[in-house]
Structure formats: structure tokens, C-alpha cells
Design an enzyme around this catalytic site. Structure first.
Site: not given
Length: 676
Positions: A28, A182-183, A549, A553, A555
Site C-alpha cells: 500500500y 479492515y477498518h 479532530k 484525518d 481515524h
């Protein structure tokens, strides 16, 4: 006599066992600029990589041009910036797209990046039908875990349906949607939740396609056959291996019973994998090499549930951006397993194992129960909009964090066996990570503006007008998006046109209603609560903590856990979710009269964004309010932030979240006593 070489006929009759074809091997990758990323791709391909996996920067993923205010500090940090067709052509310069299998991790703007890719191929003289690859294009998990969504759920599903309907006709070798669990695991999902939420997402997408009228009923099986998955594999590799077998069985069952797919080849569970990054540690990062190997085994050992493509993180990703050598090391791991071992010479090693069968059955039962709850709510979109799935993930992650903190879940080098000699891997002059050149953003903006000046402005405007009409009228937007690509429309312009029609969306944070079961020793938490109560009594009101935040981003896992723990410790918490400007954060701090501001940034944009917040805090008269910062922050950057006035810097090694709360209370207590 010297030994004679073996002839082709003798080779054909050899007793050597037949080896299966290995999976696609990717890393990746993408950073800084299209030029630098192209060099990296060509280097990786020359070293034996067999496919590409493109990482895009956050402005590209969220539909902003490099000169947008929200893009500040984010350009080129976590991936390559792609602003227009010129960037895409540079990215794939010298890489023949008719012979490449390209995976693109892109979701909200997937239709646009796929259009740019198709337009680039057409300029290479490559037919659409020959293109092979995958667009991740899973928007539901973005609302739950990764945060690069743009539009509300319903029009977002419509865009996914457009790409599916277009590609099954025009790009028959393309995987238009890569349902991504995945996340979900990165956000703390249990294996049962990962199975259920991914399958619920696939159901939402396929129902949208089936009910939308763009695909004839007799062709639905072909569409099902092009749906792929992108999964995560953690270090508990027996459970992860069983999870993958459960995925294959549940998908076969679902596609047969719900969608009537009778051809087995269209019911195959096709997936790629990047193994777990959540479990990579900043302390003793060399141990991550072993973790990555064990995690990879979970998705390659069982032939009947083997990944079609594998990409591995680098050992140092908990420290920052990996270098080309670090990526090569991970690629070599794949090559050794595939080519030196005898793994590919045998059938499935686990068929008939009662242990595996029992675990698979247990996981399937849990996943079915969770799927039934989601179905009762009206499906995945309803479960997103109500906040149900997000809340469950926040709670699951809180339990994981608590288990590490209290020692129930051992992480070697973090909460056990912490004694270590200095690692020679992290003591090099370059700091063992890649640092993006500070001039990347300025150069990208300059190129973007030059592109706008050089293009045919009327042609770009006309193409955007047709895109808007297609969206308003409910027509498939792919052909008009490809026309926009050829006309020189920019990423921000394409997304901006659709924002005008579909609007924007802010997903539930999952923090407000989350209830975490008390586990382990609560004595430390109770001590912090007592300290919060005492400080609040002295202040005359409840200690108030703003968690922000800034930037793009998305996440948010760390910010959510900090907000949840602060509330558990008795603080009043202000948390408004992701994607805020520094100005919005400072304004909230002023309006809410907070005692401390915490900033969470994992994209590498901490230097620019924190400096902006600090400047605005002073201008607003809030220079007496301490600012703390958390994220993936190299030691040198941490020193710079503290020199600029940041009170505390926390990184992944600071896993004791209760201790962080105690530090915050002590910090505010000390500062307010000094001021008094």
C-alpha cells in the site's frame, strides 16, 4: 560427466508437486506527489511486486483540491495527491494499464478516481475492457471507522450502484466495490461484528443495485461475482483463519439464498487483505515483523479461504511513514512464504479439523445473530444513521483498550517484557521513517493553479454542468465523470458539484450513548474521579475537556476512547467528531469555556495544524488554556510541539489511558493554582 540440464519433457514428468499460483503481492503506497509515487511504484514492481495498491492523500479522498482550507497540512501526507487527469497520467507514467492489476483505496470519491483512471488508460490507448483492478468504494465503513465520507448514505449508495452498473458492462474485469471490514477491526470490532457488518454492507449495496433498475435481473449473478472484500487479520491467527473460513461459508449461503446465484463461481468469496496495523507497536517496533508474519499466515494457510491479494504493513508504521526499504522487507516476507515454503503444493490443511469447524460454527452463529439485529432495524444504512453500529464499535474498542491497560490482553513490549536494549533499526540518521518534504503542499498548489490556467475553462464548465444534470436527474454519472476527467475538471470541482446536489453528512460519533462494562481493577479510575470531583469543586464547575479532530484525518478511534474515558472519569466532555478547522475548534473552546483542549491527529499533519490552533488560541485570549496533542508523532516533532507551547504530547506508547486522564487533571490543577 557434468550433470545435463533437465529437458522440458522431463520437467513435465517430474515428481515435483504442482504448485498453486501465488496471490497478488502488493504494498500500500503513495506519498508526496504523483512523480515521487510513480518512481516508488516502478521500483516496487521491479522488485517482484505483482500488483499496485494506491494510497491517496486525505484531500483527494474527501473531495478537496490542494488549496482548500481543509487541505492545509494534509497534502501528500498519507498518500498521493491527485487533483486532475494530469496527476493521474503522471502517477502511471511508464506503467501499462492493460497489464496492471491496480487496487485503489478510495471511497467517497471512488467514481471520480475510477473515471480519471479510465481516462488515463484511454490516453494510453488502452481499452476499458482490458482494465483489471479494484476500487474500494465502501462508504458504510467510512461512517463507522475511517471517516473519509462526503455525502449522506442514500446518495452515496447511489454512486456505488452507478460504478457497479457501469463497470459490469464496460470494465468486466474490474471489482467495482471492495467491501472493507479492515477498518472495522481497526476500530475495535470483534470477529463476529466484522463478519456481520461487512456482510450487512454487501447486502445494502446489492439490494441497491437489484432495486435500482440499472442491472437486468438475469445479470445480477455477474454483479455478485465482481463484488470483492478487503479484510483485516490480527495476531490471534487461529481465530482469524476461522473467521476467513466463516466468511467464505456465509457469503456462499447469502448469495445463494438472498440473490439466487446458482453458479458456484459467482458465489466465491474473493478477498484481499492488509494485515493488522492496529496491533503494531511503537515500543520495540522490531517485534512487529513477527506480528506481521503471524497475521499473514491466517489468510494464506487455509487454501479454501486463501486471499487473492495480500499487502503487508511495514514494521515501522506505528512510528511514521515507511521508507521504500521497509516496504521491500514486507514484500520479501510474502515472496518467501509463497516461493520458498511448500505451502502452495498442498490442499487445505484444515478440512476435517474439529477444532476449526467448531470455531467457524461459533463465529457464524454470532455473525448471524448480529445480522438479524441489523435487518430488524432496516439494514446497514438505518443502523448507521441511528448510531447503532458506531456505538457498538466504540464499546468494543473501549473493552479492548481496557484489557490492554489492565493486563488481561498482553502486548509484548508494551504492557509486558518492556525491558529492552536500544534497537539498531531505529537509531539511524534518518530516524527510521520517511518524512514528507515540507514543500510538497506548496508545489502541488502551484501545479494545480497552473493546470486551471492552462485548461479549456469552457469545456470544463460544460462537463461539470452535464455531471450536475445527470446527478439531479438520477442518471448514471460515470460517463459524465469520465468526460469531466478529459476536460480537466479538478477533484474539488467534481466533488463540489455533487455536494451542491446531495449535501454533506456528519455521522454519529458513537460516544454519547456508549456504555462500557466495568472490567478489571477500577481503583485507578475511581482515584481519577475523586481528583476530578475535587478539582471541579475548587473551580466552581465541572472540569470541561474539549477533544478536537482538526484537518481531514478521520481515524477517530483514539479521540473516541479519550472522550469516553474522560466522561467515565467524571469530566464534562465536548466532542463534535471529525473534520474540523482550527478556527472551529478554537471557537468551540471559547464558547464552551473549556479548561483543556486535546487534539488528535494521526495523518502526519500535526505540525501545521497544531501551530494554527495555538496561534488562534492566543488571538482568542485562551493562551491560559492548556493544549495537549495525541497521534503518531516522531520524537523530534514532539519536542517542537512542546517548544511551541503544547503542554503534553501522547503517542501510541502511552497506552495507559487512565494515567493520561490523571495527567490532565494534574495539569489543569497546577495551572489554575498558579493563576490564582
Amino acid at each position: 560427466m557434468p550433470k545435463q540440464p533437465i529437458s522440458a519433457a522431463e520437467q513435465a514428468n517430474s515428481t515435483m508437486p504442482r504448485r498453486d499460483k501465488p496471490w497478488l503481492m502488493r504494498t500500500y503506497a503513495g506519498h508526496s506527489s504523483a512523480e515521487e509515487s510513480n518512481t516508488l511504484y516502478r521500483t516496487n514492481l521491479s522488485r517482484g511486486q505483482t500488483g499496485l495498491s494506491v494510497a491517496f492523500d486525505l484531500p483527494t479522498q474527501t473531495g478537496y483540491d490542494a488549496d482548500h482550507i481543509l487541505a492545509r497540512g494534509e497534502v501528500g501526507k498519507v498518500g498521493v495527491p491527485i487533483g486532475h487527469i494530469g496527476d493521474m497520467m503522471t502517477l502511471f507514467d511508464g506503467i501499462p494499464l492493460d497489464r496492471m492489476n491496480t487496487s485503489m483505496t478510495i471511497n467517497a470519491t471512488a467514481a471520480w478516481l475510477l473515471s480519471l483512471y479510465i481516462a488515463t488508460a484511454e490516453r494510453q490507448g488502452v481499452s476499458r475492457a482490458s482494465l483489471q483492478g479494484t476500487t474500494q468504494n465502501d462508504i458504510i465503513k467510512e461512517y463507522l471507522s475511517r471517516g473519509t465520507y462526503v455525502f449522506p448514505p442514500k446518495p452515496s449508495l447511489g454512486l456505488i450502484a452507478d460504478t457497479i452498473a457501469f463497470t459490469y458492462r464496460e470494465l468486466p474485469k474490474w471489482n467495482p466495490t471492495n467491501v472493507c471490514s479492515y477498518h472495522l477491526q481497526e476500530a475495535g470490532a470483534t470477529p463476529e461484528q466484522e463478519l456481520a457488518y461487512a456482510l450487512a454492507t454487501a447486502i445494502a449495496v446489492l439490494d441497491e443495485v437489484r432495486n435500482g433498475g440499472q442491472v437486468p435481473a438475469e445479470d445480477l449473478a455477474q454483479v455478485v461475482g465482481r463484488i470483492s472484500f478487503f479484510v483485516n487479520a490480527g495476531v490471534r491467527f487461529v481465530t482469524e483463519l476461522c473467521k476467513m473460513r466463516a466468511f467464505t461459508e456465509l457469503w456462499d449461503e447469502l448469495t445463494l439464498e438472498r440473490y439466487g446465484v446458482t453458479d458456484e463461481k459467482f458465489r466465491r468469496f474473493r478477498y484481499g487483505v492488509q494485515v493488522n496495523s492496529l496491533g503494531l507497536t511503537e515500543p520495540q517496533p522490531e517485534n512487529n515483523v513477527y506480528r506481521i508474519l503471524l497475521e499473514m499466515l491466517a489468510v494464506v494457510l487455509s487454501k479454501n479461504a486463501r486471499a487473492r491479494a495480500v499487502q503487508l504493513p511495514a514494521w515501522n508504521e506505528a512510528l511514521g511513514l515507511p521508507r521504500p526499504w521497509d516496504q521491500q522487507w514486507s514484500l520479501r516476507l510474502q515472496q518467501i512464504v509463497a516461493m520458498e515454503t511448500d505451502l502452495l503444493e498442498y490442499g487445505d490443511l484444515f478440512d476435517g479439523s474439529p477444532v476449526v469447524a467448531a470455531k467457524v460454527a461459533e463465529l457464524k452463529e454470532g455473525a448471524r445473530a448480529e445480522l438479524a439485529r441489523i435487518d430488524e432495524m432496516g439494514g446497514a444504512v438505518a443502523a448507521v444513521e441511528s448510531g447503532y453500529m458506531k456505538q457498538r464499535l466504540v464499546e468494543a474498542n473501549a473493552n479492548r483498550v481496557a484489557a490492554i491497560e489492565n493486563g488481561e490482553q498482553i502486548v509484548v513490549g508494551v504492557n509486558k517484557f518492556v525491558e529492552t536494549a536500544p534497537s539498531p533499526l531505529t537509531t539511524g540518521a534518518d530516524g527510521s521513517i520517511m518524512v514528507v518534504d515540507e514543500g510538497v503542499e506548496r508545489r502541488q498548489i502551484e501545479k494545480l493553479r497552473a493546470h486551471r490556467e492552462a485548461r479549456d475553462a469552457k469545456a470544463a464548465a460544460a462537463a461539470l454542468g452535464e455531471l450536475a444534470r445527470a446527478a439531479k436527474e438520477g442518471r448514471n454519472i460515470m460517463e459524465s465523470s469520465i468526460a469531466c476527467a478529459h476536460a480537466g475538471v479538478t477533484t474539488g470541482e467534481w466533488a463540489g458539484a455533487l455536494r451542491e446536489i446531495f449535501g454533506e453528512y456528519r455521522a454519529p460519533t458513537g460516544v454519547g450513548g456508549s456504555v462500557v462494562e466495568a472490567r478489571g481493577d477500577r481503583s485507578q479510575t475511581n482515584k481519577v474521579r475523586e481528583a476530578v470531583d475535587a478539582l471541579s469543586a475548587r473551580l466552581g464547575r465541572r472540569l470541561k475537556f474539549l477533544v478536537g479532530k482538526p484537518g481531514l484525518d478521520g481515524h477517530s478511534n483514539g479521540a473516541e476512547q479519550i472522550a469516553l474515558k474522560a466522561r467515565d472519569c467524571g469530566m464534562e466532555v465536548v466532542y463534535e467528531g471529525i473534520r474540523l478547522t482550527p478556527a472551529q475548534i478554537v471557537n468551540a473552546a471559547l464558547e464552551e469555556s473549556v479548561h483543556v483542549v486535546g487534539l488528535s491527529i494521526l495523518s502526519g499533519s500535526h505540525n501545521e495544524l497544531v501551530a494554527d490552533v495555538m496561534r488562534r488560541m492566543v488571538e482568542a485570549g485562551l493562551d491560559d488554556v492548556p493544549v495537549i496533542v495525541g497521534g503518531i508523532i516522531p520524537d523530534e516533532d514532539a519536542r517542537k510541539l512542546k517548544a511551541a507551547g503544547v503542554a503534553r504530547v501522547y503517542t501510541p506508547k502511552d497506552f495507559e489511558i487512565t494515567q493520561i486522564m490523571a495527567d490532565i487533571v494534574a495539569l489543569v490543577d497546577g495551572l489554575t493554582r498558579e493563576a490564582a
